[in-house]
Design a protein around this motif. Structure first.
Motif, short mmCIF file in Angstrom:
data_model
loop_
_atom_site.label_atom_id
_atom_site.label_comp_id
_atom_site.label_asym_id
_atom_site.label_seq_id
_atom_site.Cartn_x
_atom_site.Cartn_y
_atom_site.Cartn_z
N GLU A 1 0.94 -1.32 0.11
CA GLU A 1 -0.15 0.05 0.01
C GLU A 1 0.71 1.08 0.06
OE1 GLU A 1 -3.27 2.21 2.80
OE2 GLU A 1 -2.64 0.13 3.33
N ALA A 2 1.98 1.42 0.58
CA ALA A 2 2.97 2.46 0.95
C ALA A 2 3.49 2.71 -0.54
CB ALA A 2 3.91 2.24 1.86
N ILE A 3 3.91 1.41 -1.16
CA ILE A 3 4.81 1.79 -2.45
C ILE A 3 3.44 2.18 -3.78
CG2 ILE A 3 5.64 0.32 -4.31
CD1 ILE A 3 7.19 -1.31 -2.18
N THR A 4 2.45 1.86 -3.41
CA THR A 4 1.25 2.20 -4.47
C THR A 4 1.29 3.67 -4.10
OG1 THR A 4 0.31 -0.02 -4.41
CG2 THR A 4 -0.83 1.84 -5.26
N LEU A 5 1.12 4.20 -2.94
CA LEU A 5 0.83 5.60 -2.77
C LEU A 5 1.97 6.50 -3.11
CD1 LEU A 5 -0.95 5.27 0.71
CD2 LEU A 5 -1.95 6.08 -1.26
N LEU A 6 3.12 6.02 -3.08
CA LEU A 6 4.34 6.73 -3.60
C LEU A 6 4.44 6.85 -4.97
CD1 LEU A 6 6.97 5.55 -0.75
CD2 LEU A 6 6.09 7.86 -0.92
N GLU A 7 4.21 5.67 -5.57
CA GLU A 7 4.17 5.82 -7.16
C GLU A 7 3.18 6.65 -7.65
OE1 GLU A 7 5.92 1.09 -7.92
OE2 GLU A 7 3.72 1.55 -7.96
N GLN A 8 1.97 6.71 -7.06
CA GLN A 8 1.01 7.62 -7.56
C GLN A 8 1.57 9.12 -7.29
OE1 GLN A 8 -2.37 6.93 -5.08
NE2 GLN A 8 -3.15 5.04 -6.11
N ASN A 9 2.38 9.22 -6.45
CA ASN A 9 3.13 10.87 -6.40
C ASN A 9 4.50 10.70 -6.91
OD1 ASN A 9 0.97 12.39 -4.55
ND2 ASN A 9 0.99 10.49 -3.60
N ASN A 10 4.66 9.61 -7.90
CA ASN A 10 5.93 9.85 -8.50
C ASN A 10 7.33 9.68 -7.52
OD1 ASN A 10 7.63 9.55 -10.67
ND2 ASN A 10 7.99 11.82 -10.94
N TRP A 11 7.00 9.07 -6.23
CA TRP A 11 8.04 8.90 -5.28
C TRP A 11 8.34 10.37 -4.82
CZ3 TRP A 11 9.36 4.64 -2.82
CH2 TRP A 11 9.10 3.45 -3.56
N ASP A 12 7.28 11.42 -4.50
CA ASP A 12 7.51 12.64 -4.06
C ASP A 12 6.90 12.45 -2.67
OD1 ASP A 12 6.84 16.17 -5.15
OD2 ASP A 12 7.50 15.21 -2.99
N LEU A 13 8.06 12.32 -1.65
CA LEU A 13 7.76 12.09 -0.43
C LEU A 13 6.72 13.19 0.15
CD1 LEU A 13 7.97 10.27 2.17
CD2 LEU A 13 10.24 11.53 2.76
N VAL A 14 6.93 14.41 0.08
CA VAL A 14 6.29 15.47 0.53
C VAL A 14 4.75 15.36 -0.03
CG1 VAL A 14 5.89 17.98 0.58
CG2 VAL A 14 8.03 17.06 0.71
N ALA A 15 4.65 14.98 -1.20
CA ALA A 15 3.27 14.98 -1.81
C ALA A 15 2.35 13.74 -1.44
CB ALA A 15 3.32 15.05 -3.41
N ALA A 16 3.19 12.81 -1.34
CA ALA A 16 2.34 11.55 -0.81
C ALA A 16 2.18 11.82 0.52
CB ALA A 16 3.54 10.35 -0.68
N ILE A 17 2.98 12.40 1.70
CA ILE A 17 2.43 12.55 2.77
C ILE A 17 1.07 13.42 2.86
CG2 ILE A 17 2.99 13.34 5.11
CD1 ILE A 17 5.86 12.27 4.93
N ASN A 18 1.44 14.58 2.23
CA ASN A 18 0.31 15.57 2.20
C ASN A 18 -0.97 14.85 1.64
OD1 ASN A 18 1.53 17.45 3.25
ND2 ASN A 18 2.59 18.34 1.42
N GLY A 19 -0.79 14.04 0.62
CA GLY A 19 -2.07 13.36 0.23
C GLY A 19 -2.71 12.40 1.13
N VAL A 20 -1.99 12.09 2.39
CA VAL A 20 -2.44 10.99 3.25
C VAL A 20 -2.89 11.53 4.41
CG1 VAL A 20 -1.72 8.89 4.43
CG2 VAL A 20 -1.21 9.22 2.28
N ILE A 21 -2.12 12.48 5.26
CA ILE A 21 -2.24 12.82 6.58
C ILE A 21 -3.44 13.56 6.66
CG2 ILE A 21 -1.30 14.14 8.49
CD1 ILE A 21 1.22 12.99 7.76
N PRO A 22 -3.75 14.61 5.58
CA PRO A 22 -4.75 15.65 6.04
C PRO A 22 -5.98 14.84 5.80
CG PRO A 22 -3.25 16.64 4.53
CD PRO A 22 -2.71 15.18 4.68
N GLN A 23 -6.32 13.89 4.69
CA GLN A 23 -7.51 13.08 4.53
C GLN A 23 -7.78 12.31 5.78
OE1 GLN A 23 -7.54 11.08 0.85
NE2 GLN A 23 -6.43 12.92 -0.15
N GLU A 24 -6.73 11.77 6.32
CA GLU A 24 -7.12 10.74 7.38
C GLU A 24 -7.29 11.70 8.79
OE1 GLU A 24 -4.65 6.79 5.69
OE2 GLU A 24 -3.88 7.82 7.30
N ASN A 25 -6.81 12.52 8.93
CA ASN A 25 -6.87 13.25 10.34
C ASN A 25 -7.42 14.55 10.36
OD1 ASN A 25 -5.20 11.20 11.59
ND2 ASN A 25 -3.50 11.74 10.33
N GLY A 26 -7.96 15.05 9.28
CA GLY A 26 -8.45 16.49 9.22
C GLY A 26 -7.34 17.31 9.74
N ILE A 27 -6.44 17.61 9.01
CA ILE A 27 -5.09 18.37 9.47
C ILE A 27 -5.17 19.62 8.36
CG2 ILE A 27 -2.95 18.81 10.41
CD1 ILE A 27 -4.55 17.25 12.39
#
Length: 649
Positions: free
Chosen positions: A25-51
């Motif tokens: 799952e982690a690799i899939t999310l990173l590949e969706q963001n072209n292995w851009d760590l910042v974009a991948a985290i921004n795409g996961v944390i705000p949606q899950e935690n409302g931050i």
């Protein structure tokens, strides 16, 4: 594009920041963001935690659910040199501790350890000490992707994936041994027996390795795979008389160690003749989950062969390339090579027979001029590309010749799950989790794979992963490209090795010159000491001789009769004796005195008669040759005479 090592670090950071433990799952999310760590985290944390986040330096604060469509993730500013992930506020989300799974191998045991990532390496060792009964100071825990680590290292700092494979080495502990009968039996169970089995009908010989713990039934099943003779139709010669039960292990059966010869044939019967013709025409054989005889026994239950083949078509396959759960990798490679030759012919790469570590030693840990690339061929019988790749590309003469000249080729079969898991463990240990994950995620139809490995000073680098959907020309080009990279590195290694050998030669020459100089000095010193000792000895002898002569002289001088006066009643003879130095000795003697008294007088003056002779002038004669008991008057040394001393030759 991030390199393999960068991707491994990005994956570990992404899992640490988001708490996502599923690697896929982690690799899939990173590949969706072209292995851009910042974009991948921004795409996961705000949606899950409302931050909501303003920028990297701002505080996080609660807010309404974030809509990625209306609020795109901000791109990292060029000025930022390091990634600073925006974590959820502690008031809103309390991050649970991350659990890590470790499978630790030690000899024939596996220990599963589960710890929080806030624990240390030393705590793992303490758990293993209780499980394996090995003191922590005697234990070396290996398999870390970052190399050797200290016991105080916190697991979180290593950025480990959730599942990890480690192994324990105990170089200071001897291997387990026992002199009891149970220990001897256990040792026999761990030994490998070479069974040389002759197939009587086709006059073919098979060399098969089995561990002592294997049963006779397992041997017969393997022979069924090779000869297509069902177990109940096998007619054997050569088993020991003690081998009465097929469930008996080889160590207890009385086989000759390490080699034993057997002969197998087929029991002739009309039914079996028909079965043999059916099997030879299809070039396949049945596989059973129990004892290997379920399908052969179908005719006994009123089912004909055609119905059996129709019902079990999914179970039809060729003989396995490699036995499952083989204890010895060399034995597994022997069977792999034999089966590969039987399928695709004798024109194929020379597969290295031995463990992967031994292949590393052969390819990398030799002199720089003798090093080669390591090619790892990963076979999979379920892939539709396997037969084409093996027959048309891997067995092409140009490929075979190029591999033989420039590569050490090692092979493994991933068809069986146990063999696949074993190779992934080896791969994770030697190449890291990224390569292991790459192979793990390969689909069956993407096999076979060809890994090109180059050995470096401190690690092994995977230069290329070649999939089965290629051509001979493309395969040759990729092999040549890898060879170019290797040749450049090899030239540098040769240069470094030559310089190191030159330095070592100079040092050896200097050491040899210094050694010879020390030996020469020691020889001179010993010679001088011997010379001084000899001089001292000769001086002692000379002194002793002089003391002896002086003692003799004094005794002779004291024994001389007194010199008579000139006016004496008895006749007196006056002798004048000239010494070799030109001095004269004068003395008076009674004419009746014996000649010996004259000799004693001369000896008392330092001229012993055994070293000097006393001569007269007219007539010239050697007085020392006369009778010493005669008187001076008798030898005509009266009334006076001049004599002279002369050293004897």
């Amino acid at each position: 594009m991030a390199s393999n090592m960068d991707r491994e670090m990005i994956l570990a950071d992404f899992q640490a920041c988001t708490g996502i433990e599923n690697i896929d799952e982690a690799i899939t999310l990173l590949e969706q963001n072209n292995w851009d760590l910042v974009a991948a985290i921004n795409g996961v944390i705000p949606q899950e935690n409302g931050i909501l986040q303003s920028d990297f330096g701002g505080e996080t604060m609660p807010g309404p659910p974030f809509d990625p469509a209306s609020h795109p993730a901000p791109a990292p500013t060029p000025s930022s040199s390091a990634f600073r992930p925006v974590m959820p506020s502690r008031q809103i989300v309390e991050r649970q501790p991350r659990m890590l799974d470790f499978r630790v191998e030690y000899r024939d045991r596996n220990v599963d350890v589960v710890l929080e990532d806030s624990c240390t390496v030393g705590e793992i060792k303490q758990i293993l000490e209780n499980e394996l009964q090995i003191p922590v100071p005697k234990m070396l825990l290996k398999g870390w992707k970052t190399g050797d680590v200290e016991d105080s290292t916190v697991l979180k700092s290593l950025h480990l994936p959730k599942n990890n494979s480690l192994y324990v080495l105990t170089p200071d502990l001897p291997p387990p041994s026992s002199s009891t009968h149970a220990g001897a039996l256990q040792e026999s169970l761990n030994q490998n027996f070479m069974l040389i089995i002759t197939h009587r009908e086709v006059q073919r010989e098979y060399n098969l390795n089995f561990s002592g713990s294997s049963t006779i039934q397992e041997v017969k099943r393997n022979v069924y795979d090779l000869t297509s003779i069902p177990v109940r139709h096998q007619l054997w010669e050569g088993w020991p008389a003690s081998a009465t039960d097929d469930s008996m292990c080889l160590a207890e059966s009385g086989l000759s160690y390490p080699c034993h010869r057997l002969t197998v044939g087929r029991r002739t019967s009309p039914v079996q003749t028909r079965e043999q013709s059916e099997e030879q025409s299809t070039d396949v054989h049945m596989v059973s989950d129990s004892d290997g005889d379920d399908f052969e026994d179908a005719s006994e239950f009123g089912v004909d062969d055609g119905e059996v083949f129709g019902m079990a078509s999914s179970a039809l396959r060729k003989s396995p390339m490699m036995p499952e759960n083989a204890e010895n990798e060399g034995d597994a490679l022997l069977q792999f090579t034999a089966e590969f030759s039987s399928r695709y012919g004798d024109c194929h790469p020379v597969f290295f027979i031995g463990s992967l570590e031994a292949a590393f030693q052969e390819a990398f840990y030799v002199k720089a001029r003798d090093r080669k690339l390591l090619a790892i061929y990963l076979h999979h019988d379920e892939s539709v590309l396997t037969n084409v790749f093996c027959s048309q590309m891997l067995c092409a003469e140009s490929i075979v010749s190029y591999l033989s000249q420039n590569f050490i080729t090692w092979a493994w079969d991933l068809t069986k799950d146990a063999n696949r898991a074993r190779f992934l463990t080896m791969c994770n240990r030697h190449f890291g989790s990224v390569i292991a994950q790459t192979i793990r995620t390969q689909k069956t139809d993407q096999f076979p794979l060809f890994l090109i490995i180059m050995g470096k000073r401190s690690s092994n680098e995977v230069l290329n992963v070649i999939q089965g959907n290629t051509t001979v020309d493309e395969l040759m080009m990729r092999l040549m490209a890898a060879m170019e990279i290797f040749s450049a590195q090899q030239q540098e290694d040769i240069k470094d090795e030559d310089e190191r050998e030159a330095r070592e030669n100079v040092k050896r020459e200097q050491d040899e010159a210094y050694r010879l100089s020390l030996e020469a000095d020691r020889a001179k010193r010993e010679a001088h000491e011997r010379e001084m000792a000899e001089q001292f000895r000769l001086e002692q002898i000379r002194k002793e001789q002089e003391e002896e002569r002086e003692a003799i002289r004094l005794s002779l001088e004291q024994a001389l009769p007194p010199e008579p006066k000139e006016e004496n009643a008895e006749p007196v003879s006056k002798l004048r004796i000239r010494t070799p130095s030109g001095e004269f000795l004068e003395r008076r003697f009674l004419a009746s005195s014996k000649l010996q008294i004259v000799f004693d007088f001369v000896a008392s003056k330092g001229f012993p008669w055994d070293e000097f002779k006393l001569l007269s002038t007219f007539p010239r004669r050697d007085v020392t040759q006369l009778d010493p008991n005669k008187s001076l008057l008798e030898v005509k040394l009266f009334p006076q005479e001049t004599l002279f001393l002369e050293a004897k030759e």
